[in-house]
Design an enzyme around this catalytic site. Sequence first.
Site, PDB file in Angstrom:
ATOM      1  N   LYS A 204      -1.760  14.662   3.821  1.00  0.00           N
ATOM      2  CA  LYS A 204      -2.898  13.976   3.201  1.00  0.00           C
ATOM      3  C   LYS A 204      -4.186  14.300   3.959  1.00  0.00           C
ATOM      4  O   LYS A 204      -5.197  14.629   3.378  1.00  0.00           O
ATOM      5  CB  LYS A 204      -2.608  12.472   3.209  1.00  0.00           C
ATOM      6  N   GLU A 210       1.720  17.451  14.210  1.00  0.00           N
ATOM      7  CA  GLU A 210       3.035  18.051  13.961  1.00  0.00           C
ATOM      8  C   GLU A 210       2.978  19.040  12.799  1.00  0.00           C
ATOM      9  O   GLU A 210       3.464  20.178  12.876  1.00  0.00           O
ATOM     10  CB  GLU A 210       4.073  16.965  13.629  1.00  0.00           C
ATOM     11  N   GLY A 266       0.388   7.222   2.391  1.00  0.00           N
ATOM     12  CA  GLY A 266       1.363   8.268   2.735  1.00  0.00           C
ATOM     13  C   GLY A 266       2.778   7.934   2.277  1.00  0.00           C
ATOM     14  O   GLY A 266       3.436   8.732   1.608  1.00  0.00           O
ATOM     15  N   ARG A 267       3.257   6.736   2.619  1.00  0.00           N
ATOM     16  CA  ARG A 267       4.647   6.390   2.295  1.00  0.00           C
ATOM     17  C   ARG A 267       4.854   6.059   0.826  1.00  0.00           C
ATOM     18  O   ARG A 267       5.955   5.743   0.397  1.00  0.00           O
ATOM     19  CB  ARG A 267       5.147   5.271   3.210  1.00  0.00           C
ATOM     20  N   GLU A 352       7.167   0.344   8.400  1.00  0.00           N
ATOM     21  CA  GLU A 352       5.773   0.725   8.650  1.00  0.00           C
ATOM     22  C   GLU A 352       4.845  -0.192   7.844  1.00  0.00           C
ATOM     23  O   GLU A 352       3.715  -0.449   8.241  1.00  0.00           O
ATOM     24  CB  GLU A 352       5.533   2.195   8.273  1.00  0.00           C
ATOM     25  N   HIS A 383      33.815   2.702   8.822  1.00  0.00           N
ATOM     26  CA  HIS A 383      34.583   3.181   9.975  1.00  0.00           C
ATOM     27  C   HIS A 383      33.716   3.285  11.219  1.00  0.00           C
ATOM     28  O   HIS A 383      34.123   3.923  12.190  1.00  0.00           O
ATOM     29  CB  HIS A 383      35.216   4.541   9.642  1.00  0.00           C
ATOM     30  N   LYS A 511       0.049   8.484  19.633  1.00  0.00           N
ATOM     31  CA  LYS A 511      -0.586   9.755  19.243  1.00  0.00           C
ATOM     32  C   LYS A 511      -1.741  10.066  20.180  1.00  0.00           C
ATOM     33  O   LYS A 511      -1.886  11.184  20.661  1.00  0.00           O
ATOM     34  CB  LYS A 511      -1.167   9.638  17.824  1.00  0.00           C
TER      35      LYS A 511
HETATM   36  C1  G6Q Z   1       2.513   6.759   5.832  1.00  0.00           C
HETATM   37  C2  G6Q Z   1       1.768   7.120   6.995  1.00  0.00           C
HETATM   38  C3  G6Q Z   1       2.255   8.336   7.727  1.00  0.00           C
HETATM   39  C4  G6Q Z   1       1.714   9.656   7.182  1.00  0.00           C
HETATM   40  C5  G6Q Z   1       2.017  10.766   8.201  1.00  0.00           C
HETATM   41  C6  G6Q Z   1       1.561  12.112   7.721  1.00  0.00           C
HETATM   42  O1  G6Q Z   1       2.256   5.852   5.103  1.00  0.00           O
HETATM   43  O2  G6Q Z   1       0.429   7.156   6.691  1.00  0.00           O
HETATM   44  O3  G6Q Z   1       3.633   8.413   7.782  1.00  0.00           O
HETATM   45  O4  G6Q Z   1       2.259   9.937   5.944  1.00  0.00           O
HETATM   46  O5  G6Q Z   1       1.425  10.466   9.425  1.00  0.00           O
HETATM   47  O6  G6Q Z   1       0.194  12.113   7.499  1.00  0.00           O
HETATM   48  P1  G6Q Z   1      -0.489  13.294   6.751  1.00  0.00           P
HETATM   49  O7  G6Q Z   1       0.064  13.342   5.363  1.00  0.00           O
HETATM   50  O8  G6Q Z   1      -1.957  13.005   6.768  1.00  0.00           O
HETATM   51  O9  G6Q Z   1      -0.146  14.552   7.498  1.00  0.00           O
END
Ligand code: G6Q
Length: 546
Positions: A204, A210, A266-267, A352, A383, A511
């Site tokens: 996003k 990462e 994001g989620r 989250e 199990h 972070k």
């Molecule tokens: C989700 C968070 C988080 C996000 C990641 C990746 O709700 O905001 O998990 O999706 O940190 O972020 P980017 O899509 O910006 O790389």
Amino acid sequence: MKSSKIEIWEKLSNKKKEFENKHLRNIFQNEPERFKKYSINFNDILFDYSKNLIDDEIINLLIELAEKSDLKDSIEAMFSGKKINFTEKRAVLHTALRNLSSNNVYFENYNISNDVKLELNKALNFAENIRNGVFKGFTGKNITDVVNIGIGGSHLGPDMVCTALSHYSGDVKVHFVSNVDPVDISDKIKFLNPETTLFLIASKTFTTQETMTNANKAKQWFMSKSNADTNSIAYHFAALSTNISACKEFGISEENIFGFWDWVGGRYSLWSVIGLSIAIYIGTENFKKLLNGAFLVDEHFRNQPFKQNIPIIMALLGVWYNNFWNANTYAVIPYDQYLIKFSEFLQQLDMESNGKSIDKRGNKVNYSTGAVLWGTIGTNSQHSFFQLIHQGMQLIPIDFLVGIENLSKNQSQHDILISNFFAQTEALMKGKNRDEVRAELEKSALKEDEIKDLLPHKIFDGNKPTNSIMYKKLNPETLGSLIALYEHKVFVQGIIWEINSFDQWGVELGKQLAKGILAEIKENKTVTNHDSSTNGLINHYLSNRK
Ligand code: G6Q
């Protein structure tokens, strides 16, 4: 919390004390209609919540709690684009991404439905062009492998959905790289051919450490393996992002950039172009069915009375156990191999979103909020950790998910799987009492003193609450519905707990520190500016790394 809510809270605390002396086994005996009373049918889904520690009064009180939390208005506020993510001043409109009705959705008086449709169609056309070989790699070969590079919300949803719907996949394979651990990307790409591989950089913000590290690694791999010039990047890289200028700067051509908006969290983004890997994998028709499944739940959530509203009942049961029974965790156990990543996905969605301790007025709350969500598939879990659920000291409510039809068509083996699911929910509810254990042991060859010693170990208290979510078959539409049910469940709980379910400040501190430490590690000098443990660990690393 306002006094009318506190009043209900107190009544529920009293009901909990009263309920401690009751046992579900007896309740079921005295209430033959219980299953009928406490189950809800929704399309292909049956939601049975009768095996819970509840009665009518408790359900009515929980519903009153939701009403007093202004839930109805809050639902409308979300669907109509109010900035309910109040710390980031953002709307929460993932529901607009799957709004298949003819009613347009507006955000700040602007009709966003047209933009949503345009971007969706652009992404779906691209997906089809890859699937049918119209879009080719730089040497004219078809794309055979797609690698989604993203993390958190830009990874977990697409990865989970592709795994869950692998039965519906076409010829193009999808791979997911998320971890900054270099073995993640190197293991995933080592057998791939750059001429037939497409990378989707899903981010996003397009700044996530990462993802950008892995994206650069992918570009480097592509260039060195293919001997291609930089113009070829256009054939092998696409971006899914809100940060269009950063995508261009990375070298991605404009037609391969798919956008979305800051009102998609994001989620909650798998419904947006972040779901492109899903569309490539299962095709546009199936992707639309996934959206439709979620849309049907949105309609259900928005329109059904609270008592017949599955996500609301799920949420209220969660509040009941978390806040009144001190159940700090709950498990989600699908008896469906394809849902192996479902609990992992829900972990982010739930923890989250509701792992917060400051309320909407900025005060620290004095009640428990989001529970720890965990779990994996049955029968494997039987199990491993089921022992603790059956005979341990903690109360762990469980959601069981199970399909009536198996996609393998091996119905007789499926019956074995399903009988285990039925057996577990029954065992957890009924338990096995002293008399039953004794009767069983007396049939064995054991002597009386051996029976006495063994007996307490073989007792199951039972009275363990479970929900059962049974669906006809795991298809795109059903999966879309299941995900949306949990999304709305999490939303309702956030409203009752008066927290912001849509920000995630808690991921920031680590972070920030990591950035500073990385600079220190690069300097390769003994560090002294942290606490003695952190200094010791960094220095141990520096003196022992090659
Ligand atoms: C989700 C968070 C988080 C996000 C990641 C990746 O709700 O905001 O998990 O999706 O940190 O972020 P980017 O899509 O910006 O790389």
